[in-house]
Design an enzyme around this catalytic site. Sequence first.
Site, mmCIF file in Angstrom:
data_model
loop_
_atom_site.group_PDB
_atom_site.id
_atom_site.type_symbol
_atom_site.label_atom_id
_atom_site.label_comp_id
_atom_site.label_asym_id
_atom_site.label_seq_id
_atom_site.Cartn_x
_atom_site.Cartn_y
_atom_site.Cartn_z
ATOM 1 N N ARG A 48 -10.629 -5.280 -19.736
ATOM 2 C CA ARG A 48 -10.230 -4.676 -18.460
ATOM 3 C C ARG A 48 -8.932 -3.884 -18.577
ATOM 4 N NH1 ARG A 48 -12.463 -8.726 -13.751
ATOM 5 N NH2 ARG A 48 -13.646 -10.085 -15.121
ATOM 6 N N GLU B 192 -10.860 -10.907 -21.664
ATOM 7 C CA GLU B 192 -10.803 -10.258 -20.344
ATOM 8 C C GLU B 192 -9.681 -9.234 -20.283
ATOM 9 O OE1 GLU B 192 -12.977 -10.417 -18.042
ATOM 10 O OE2 GLU B 192 -14.073 -12.272 -18.360
ATOM 11 N N GLU C 205 -24.732 -5.411 -14.345
ATOM 12 C CA GLU C 205 -25.622 -5.244 -15.508
ATOM 13 C C GLU C 205 -26.961 -4.586 -15.190
ATOM 14 O OE1 GLU C 205 -23.949 -8.036 -14.755
ATOM 15 O OE2 GLU C 205 -22.456 -7.995 -16.367
ATOM 16 N N ASP D 205 -23.611 -11.927 -25.233
ATOM 17 C CA ASP D 205 -23.972 -10.558 -24.819
ATOM 18 C C ASP D 205 -23.244 -9.386 -25.470
ATOM 19 O OD1 ASP D 205 -21.703 -11.367 -23.404
ATOM 20 O OD2 ASP D 205 -22.506 -10.983 -21.419
HETATM 21 C C1 DMJ Z 1 -17.632 -7.668 -16.816
HETATM 22 O O1 DMJ Z 1 -16.319 -8.085 -16.892
HETATM 23 C C2 DMJ Z 1 -18.135 -7.161 -18.131
HETATM 24 O O2 DMJ Z 1 -19.282 -6.425 -17.925
HETATM 25 C C3 DMJ Z 1 -18.428 -8.262 -19.094
HETATM 26 O O3 DMJ Z 1 -18.991 -7.787 -20.286
HETATM 27 C C4 DMJ Z 1 -19.369 -9.253 -18.481
HETATM 28 N N1 DMJ Z 1 -18.970 -9.698 -17.196
HETATM 29 C C5 DMJ Z 1 -18.451 -8.773 -16.220
HETATM 30 C C6 DMJ Z 1 -19.433 -8.227 -15.229
HETATM 31 O O4 DMJ Z 1 -20.473 -9.004 -14.890
#
Ligand code: DMJ
Length: 659
Positions: free
Chosen positions: A290, A286, A553, A419
Amino acid sequence: MPVGGLLPLFSSPAGGGLGGGLGGGLGGGGSGGRKASGPAAFRLTEKFVLLLVFSAFITLCFGAIFFLPDSSKLLSGVLFHSSPALQPAADHKSGPGARAEDAADGRARRGEEGAPGDPAAALEDNLARIRENHERALREAKETLQKLPEEIQRDILLEKEKVAQDQLRDKAVFRRLPPVDFVPPIGAVGREPADAAIREKRAKIKEMMKHAWNNYKRYAWGLNELKPISKEGHSSSLFGSIKGATIVDALDTLFIMEMKDEFEEAKSWVEENLDFNVNAEVSVFEVNIRFVGGLLSAYYLSGEEIFRKKAVELGVKLLPAFHTPSGIPWALLNIKSGIGRNWPWASGGSSILAEFGTLHLEFLHLSHLSGNPIFAEKVMNIRTVLNNLEKPQGLYPNYLNPSSGQWGQYHVSVGGLGDSFYEYLLKAWLMSDKTDLEAKKMYFDAVQAIETHLIRKSSRGLTYIAEWKGGLLEHKMGHLTCFAGGMFALGADDAPAGLTQHYLQLGAEIARTCYESYNRTFMKLGPEAFRFDGGVEAIATRQNEKYYILRPEVVETYMYMWRLTHDPKYRKWAWEAVEALENHCRVNGGYSGLRDVYLRHESYDDVQQSFFLAETLKYLYLIFSDDDLLPLEHWIFNTEAHLLPVLSTNKKEVEVNEK
Ligand code: DMJ
């Protein structure tokens, strides 16, 4: 019976001296006047010897309790009968020296036996753990004893030296940040769209960004996120005590929307307040997507040195996460102590594919901007480990143990836990200016296996991506999985011979399915997960899967599909999402997630996620902009929609000005 009655040997005629003191004391008040006689009357020397023996015995007992390994658990489990659920997470702590499987083992036992509250189970659990610890200590001691003292000493010195070198190297990266020629960004701000209706829609999305930003500024400035109903700050444990997630996540969106004053105030906050010298256990993934991603993106758009400096500083702080036997990083890291561990719930103490597999893009740029290869080396090693492993049916399980370098549980998913690993394979290829052939091969091989084993069509013709558990399919698709429509379409151009149209089509089918997941709700916003079984299609059936937390998404996939096909339905669907957000998520204090998208009345979760500003609003804005704003051939979006330029071959020789 008073204890004094069991210990006649220690009572003295006068009740004085050592024996008398002890006997009298233990026996309570009744024995002081009794006369000692017969066999119980010992000589002073005998008494002294007996006393010595007794105290040696007592010392032994206490020693066993306090000094044997894991005695604290013995004390709490045996003496105090504490519930394992109430014990500190020490058994989950797996620092560099600890074995990851211990953590999982503890969790499995709890889960299977329902132990909390059952003292017998707790006792058994504790004793088993003590036994295990003893055995391990013995094993380790045996191994060490087989070595010569010189060898042991050398091992210790080597280990010390390695840690010291790593630390020095990590610090040096930051100290010697070389000057870099800033390359002006391509298409960082676009023209106004020619079509008035589109212009108006785009302006509306900018107004939404203003609403989200102003409320964050008003009620939660400097904190991680905003609670738009309570009108106060929201802190997520993902960032430990690092602050300002919304500011860093929003920087590039502010820039491309030309919100110049807001960008400047965000920049000043970063300069003055963004502090990584904190004692914080953070999620490496995270913080990377971010914070590192947000800072890199802000640097590449604005050329402001502070962002490069902060990105590299934070990158250095994350390096100790890779100090594992395999080099697969820990999920959690204390950025002060450098101690890492994995999520206690992860199978067999494993690291998570979507987490360690989503560092590649940012780390390559950290090497690029710092002139130091260490970041790139770390992520290339992850790739080496993955390539050396056997893959079940060509699939990548979500769990990998960093100590053994082996897969954990065979659970495969293109949604949560898996993912963005796939996303980063494709984007590594694109970001390398299509020179990273290994990434390309890994991506297309993985996609082929996913198509064979996970992608299915419902009886009414909706294509979906199921989850694979040791060969069995769970016919469920997460909101997170919806990003894959955009990914398939983005990779289509470079697909193996004859498959370009096929992958574009697959992207379009996933977009349609995800649109249906929105359209079949009352709020017209999609649930966290939807199912294709028991007669339903694209509908959430479980209460705990009906929420929507402002995730991006689905509109992310619309954005790619719009750019790559210009089919107007993607703008139409995107606008429906805008209307739904305005109707159901907008509140006075910002934007809130919803607890149940099938209800007629909003039940707010009271969180304005930072990714709403970083991703959801950015993708929507791009859908209603011309293609010359952030052209896809020049920019790669990291998984948090932060912008990283393609490292084109003629730019590869880092624009470093070794003056
Ligand atoms: C975001 O922090 C990013 O897109 C991550 O890859 C998946 N989750 C969240 C948004 O849903």
